[in-house]
Design a protein around this motif. Structure first.
Motif, PDB file in Angstrom:
ATOM      1  N   GLU A 134      -7.609   0.052  -7.144  1.00 24.92           N
ATOM      2  CA  GLU A 134      -6.155   0.386  -7.310  1.00 24.92           C
ATOM      3  C   GLU A 134      -5.214  -0.558  -6.817  1.00 24.92           C
ATOM      4  O   GLU A 134      -4.329  -1.115  -7.733  1.00 24.92           O
ATOM      5  CB  GLU A 134      -5.860   1.954  -6.760  1.00 24.92           C
ATOM      6  CG  GLU A 134      -6.713   2.746  -7.668  1.00 24.92           C
ATOM      7  CD  GLU A 134      -5.989   4.182  -7.479  1.00 24.92           C
ATOM      8  OE1 GLU A 134      -5.424   4.486  -6.437  1.00 24.92           O
ATOM      9  OE2 GLU A 134      -6.456   5.234  -8.030  1.00 24.92           O
ATOM     10  N   ALA A 158      -2.486   7.419  -5.446  1.00 25.51           N
ATOM     11  CA  ALA A 158      -3.643   7.194  -5.300  1.00 25.51           C
ATOM     12  C   ALA A 158      -4.493   8.222  -6.284  1.00 25.51           C
ATOM     13  O   ALA A 158      -4.265   9.573  -6.322  1.00 25.51           O
ATOM     14  CB  ALA A 158      -4.306   7.428  -3.907  1.00 25.51           C
ATOM     15  N   ARG A 159      -5.054   7.662  -7.197  1.00 28.32           N
ATOM     16  CA  ARG A 159      -5.926   8.390  -8.330  1.00 28.32           C
ATOM     17  C   ARG A 159      -5.109   9.072  -9.267  1.00 28.32           C
ATOM     18  O   ARG A 159      -5.457  10.327  -9.626  1.00 28.32           O
ATOM     19  CB  ARG A 159      -6.936   9.447  -7.540  1.00 28.32           C
ATOM     20  CG  ARG A 159      -7.817   8.841  -6.524  1.00 28.32           C
ATOM     21  CD  ARG A 159      -8.645   7.800  -6.644  1.00 28.32           C
ATOM     22  NE  ARG A 159      -9.312   7.140  -5.544  1.00 28.32           N
ATOM     23  CZ  ARG A 159      -8.950   6.604  -4.706  1.00 28.32           C
ATOM     24  NH1 ARG A 159      -7.813   5.673  -5.184  1.00 28.32           N
ATOM     25  NH2 ARG A 159      -9.524   5.960  -3.481  1.00 28.32           N
ATOM     26  N   ASP A 161     -11.616   7.014   1.697  1.00 31.35           N
ATOM     27  CA  ASP A 161     -10.579   6.965   1.010  1.00 31.35           C
ATOM     28  C   ASP A 161      -9.330   7.158   1.912  1.00 31.35           C
ATOM     29  O   ASP A 161      -8.180   6.881   1.293  1.00 31.35           O
ATOM     30  CB  ASP A 161     -10.647   8.104  -0.190  1.00 31.35           C
ATOM     31  CG  ASP A 161     -11.549   7.439  -1.215  1.00 31.35           C
ATOM     32  OD1 ASP A 161     -11.921   6.336  -1.247  1.00 31.35           O
ATOM     33  OD2 ASP A 161     -11.971   8.255  -2.266  1.00 31.35           O
ATOM     34  N   TRP A 199      -6.543   3.053   5.159  1.00 37.94           N
ATOM     35  CA  TRP A 199      -6.042   1.591   5.092  1.00 37.94           C
ATOM     36  C   TRP A 199      -6.229   1.019   6.419  1.00 37.94           C
ATOM     37  O   TRP A 199      -5.672   1.285   7.168  1.00 37.94           O
ATOM     38  CB  TRP A 199      -4.884   1.131   4.420  1.00 37.94           C
ATOM     39  CG  TRP A 199      -4.587   1.632   2.983  1.00 37.94           C
ATOM     40  CD1 TRP A 199      -3.646   2.594   2.407  1.00 37.94           C
ATOM     41  CD2 TRP A 199      -5.221   0.966   1.716  1.00 37.94           C
ATOM     42  NE1 TRP A 199      -3.561   2.557   1.229  1.00 37.94           N
ATOM     43  CE2 TRP A 199      -4.638   1.630   0.984  1.00 37.94           C
ATOM     44  CE3 TRP A 199      -6.185   0.016   1.580  1.00 37.94           C
ATOM     45  CZ2 TRP A 199      -4.825   1.485  -0.622  1.00 37.94           C
ATOM     46  CZ3 TRP A 199      -6.609  -0.316   0.318  1.00 37.94           C
ATOM     47  CH2 TRP A 199      -5.858   0.315  -0.539  1.00 37.94           C
ATOM     48  N   SER A 226       1.141   4.146  -3.114  1.00 32.25           N
ATOM     49  CA  SER A 226       0.961   5.402  -2.840  1.00 32.25           C
ATOM     50  C   SER A 226       2.274   6.219  -3.311  1.00 32.25           C
ATOM     51  O   SER A 226       2.143   7.366  -3.660  1.00 32.25           O
ATOM     52  CB  SER A 226       0.795   5.832  -1.320  1.00 32.25           C
ATOM     53  OG  SER A 226      -0.469   5.993  -1.064  1.00 32.25           O
ATOM     54  N   ARG A 232      -2.835   8.898   3.721  1.00 34.43           N
ATOM     55  CA  ARG A 232      -3.480   7.821   4.242  1.00 34.43           C
ATOM     56  C   ARG A 232      -3.184   7.417   5.744  1.00 34.43           C
ATOM     57  O   ARG A 232      -2.145   7.679   5.960  1.00 34.43           O
ATOM     58  CB  ARG A 232      -3.086   6.550   3.279  1.00 34.43           C
ATOM     59  CG  ARG A 232      -3.449   6.593   1.823  1.00 34.43           C
ATOM     60  CD  ARG A 232      -5.047   6.448   1.792  1.00 34.43           C
ATOM     61  NE  ARG A 232      -5.203   6.455   0.342  1.00 34.43           N
ATOM     62  CZ  ARG A 232      -5.733   7.583  -0.430  1.00 34.43           C
ATOM     63  NH1 ARG A 232      -5.730   8.744   0.305  1.00 34.43           N
ATOM     64  NH2 ARG A 232      -6.198   7.388  -1.600  1.00 34.43           N
ATOM     65  N   GLY A 242     -10.219  -1.482   2.608  1.00 35.67           N
ATOM     66  CA  GLY A 242     -10.198  -0.160   2.269  1.00 35.67           C
ATOM     67  C   GLY A 242     -11.505   0.357   1.512  1.00 35.67           C
ATOM     68  O   GLY A 242     -12.556  -0.510   1.098  1.00 35.67           O
ATOM     69  N   ASP A 293     -12.521   2.304  -4.286  1.00 35.20           N
ATOM     70  CA  ASP A 293     -11.756   2.704  -5.223  1.00 35.20           C
ATOM     71  C   ASP A 293     -10.160   2.366  -4.703  1.00 35.20           C
ATOM     72  O   ASP A 293      -9.329   2.264  -5.642  1.00 35.20           O
ATOM     73  CB  ASP A 293     -11.788   4.463  -5.285  1.00 35.20           C
ATOM     74  CG  ASP A 293     -13.088   4.892  -6.085  1.00 35.20           C
ATOM     75  OD1 ASP A 293     -13.680   3.776  -6.849  1.00 35.20           O
ATOM     76  OD2 ASP A 293     -13.415   6.123  -5.932  1.00 35.20           O
ATOM     77  N   ASN A 294     -10.062   2.506  -3.279  1.00 34.07           N
ATOM     78  CA  ASN A 294      -8.610   2.215  -2.905  1.00 34.07           C
ATOM     79  C   ASN A 294      -8.310   0.723  -3.248  1.00 34.07           C
ATOM     80  O   ASN A 294      -7.183   0.302  -3.756  1.00 34.07           O
ATOM     81  CB  ASN A 294      -8.528   2.397  -1.352  1.00 34.07           C
ATOM     82  CG  ASN A 294      -8.092   4.022  -0.988  1.00 34.07           C
ATOM     83  OD1 ASN A 294      -8.097   4.564  -2.012  1.00 34.07           O
ATOM     84  ND2 ASN A 294      -8.237   4.025   0.334  1.00 34.07           N
ATOM     85  N   CYS A 330       0.836  -1.091   0.036  1.00 28.36           N
ATOM     86  CA  CYS A 330      -0.048   0.059  -0.087  1.00 28.36           C
ATOM     87  C   CYS A 330       0.863   1.312  -0.035  1.00 28.36           C
ATOM     88  O   CYS A 330       0.609   2.114  -0.805  1.00 28.36           O
ATOM     89  CB  CYS A 330      -0.884  -0.005   1.255  1.00 28.36           C
ATOM     90  SG  CYS A 330      -2.369  -1.210   1.061  1.00 28.36           S
TER      91      CYS A 330
END
Ligand SMILES: Cc1ncc(COP(=O)(O)O)c(C=O)c1O
Length: 426
Positions: free
Chosen positions: A275, A114-115, A245, A248, A109, A212, A268, A271-272, A105
């Motif tokens: 990914e 993220a995104r 979002d 975690w 990042s 996060r 999560g 969306d998390n 994770c």
């Protein structure tokens, strides 16, 4: 320690030294360093072997022997959901180490963002992570490995100092995350209060999109008391604030079944997880689903899990009691410690500047203690006070013996320091 005259200190030091040499002469080889389950705790799960009796199909007909299904078998995700107090649809069940999931994770990042890559820590900022101290050394190693700077905040009785956490986030866009062990924190045993959980849930409102919370709930069901403190649901609080979002959540069965062959979980937002799953799919085709299925069969519901955990508690309660008995009866004037109601550790603070010396003395007398400083980023406890005691692994008589040595070393180091200070003043 109460006031003592020079002569009293000299005679106390002599007495403690005689005890120390006698302990040393016993050629002990004891180890209370790492939070590992003992052999009899591991044996509580020996029936995992053979549980499946040749039936590898899940309830929905999946053949666990084959590749695929990166999210993990449905029934074990339900187990993870029960442990972490989150919806099963928002859980991925993985291999045997939640630590690996934490790293992946972070890696996501850090490199991918993220995104989108504009949010990658490596692009967007000079990543800094908030670490409540004392804390878990392996969290610090993950940060060090990625070159993420660690910024400390004090751990209080109700969790991390949230005023300090919020101020850091508000003042510095480089803050990318916060480490949390919300229940029976490693090493202090603190359980976060409802207010702390609520404030953590609101961090997503003030932080940058790349921030996060790494909420490592490793001891979610590891109660020693029959009436454990309840941890508020971070999931529910985040849902109320629309901050899913920003978090975690992690857990595993490492200290429930087999530390080396359990199942880990990450939870999560949709969306998390989507990914994360993309990245996981590059690394692995599917985790060990046979192991996941046998875990699910062993714990068909939360009650089965809690019953099993009460058997762990039976085994380790006397060891925690032995540590606390030694501390309460011998060290009231020499330091302070936490009264953990669960988890794997007791955190002891010496007087400032003594932890390394206590650890050195104990090592020389044959008792391995976690290195002083290990509970702080970069291995540096600024006050050189904190020592983590992990009593679960050795048999009870060894814990008792190790504590005899520990008590002697704390007293000896304290008295020696007092004496040398006194002598240098004269
Ligand atoms: C707070 C915390 N998180 C994670 C772990 C390791 O978990 P896992 O075995 O799932 O990697 C430990 C083990 O001591 C721990 O204390």
């Amino acid at each position: 320690m109460s006031y003592q005259t020079r002569d009293q200190l000299i005679s106390l030091e002599t007495e403690l030294n005689v005890q120390y040499q006698a302990l040393k002469a016993q050629n002990l080889k004891l180890d209370i360093t790492r939070g590992k389950p003992s052999a009899d705790q591991l044996s509580l799960s020996d029936h995992l072997d053979g549980f499946l009796e040749g039936n590898y199909l899940t309830a929905d007909g999946e053949d666990t022997r084959n590749y695929g299904n990166l999210r993990g078998v449905t029934e074990v995700r339900k187990l993870g959901a029960d442990m972490l107090n989150v919806p099963a649809d928002n859980v991925i069940a993985a291999g045997n180490a939640s630590l690996t999931l934490m790293y992946i994770c972070m890696l996501h990042s850090f490199y991918y963002g993220a995104r989108g890559s504009e949010n990658a820590w490596s692009n967007a900022c000079k990543a800094k992570m908030i670490c409540p101290v004392p804390g878990y050394d392996r969290h610090f190693s993950l940060c060090e490995n990625l070159g993420v700077e660690m910024v400390t905040v004090p751990m209080r009785e109700a969790g991390p100092d949230m005023d300090a956490v919020e101020a850091l986030i508000e003042d510095d866009d480089n803050i990318v995350g916060l480490w949390c062990v919300p229940k029976y924190s490693n090493p202090t045993g603190v359980v976060y209060s409802d207010e702390t959980v609520e404030r953590i849930a609101q961090l997503g409102k003030i932080a940058k999109p790349w921030f996060r919370v790494f909420y490592d709930n490793a001891y979610a069901v590891h109660d020693l008391s029959d009436t454990p403190v309840q941890l508020a649901s971070l999931w529910d609080r985040c849902e109320a604030h629309g901050t899913q979002d920003s978090v975690w959540q992690f857990g595993s069965t490492s200290k429930i079944t087999f530390a080396g062959a359990g199942v880990s979980f990450v939870a999560g937002s949709n969306d998390n997880l989507a990914e994360l799953q993309k990245l996981l799919g590059v690394i692995i085709i599917g985790f060990d689903k046979v192991n996941q299925l046998r875990h699910a069969k062993m714990f068909p519901d939360k009650q089965a899990l809690l019953t099993h955990m009460s058997m762990h508690a039976e085994l380790i309660r006397p060891k925690f009691a032995a540590v606390l008995q030694a501390l309460n009866s011998e060290l009231a004037e020499y330091g302070s410690w936490t009264q953990a109601d669960g988890g794997y550790f007791i955190s002891f603070d010496t007087e400032p500047g003594l932890a390394s010396e206590v650890v050195r003395l104990a090592n020389e007398a044959g008792v391995k203690l976690t290195p002083a400083g290990a509970t702080f980023p970069y291995g540096k406890d600024p006050e050189d006070r904190n020592i983590r005691i992990a009593p679960t692994l050795p048999p009870l008589p060894e814990v008792v013996k190790a504590m005899e040595v520990f008590v002697n070393c704390v007293k000896l180091a304290t008295v020696q320091k007092k004496l040398s200070k006194l002598l240098s003043q004269n």
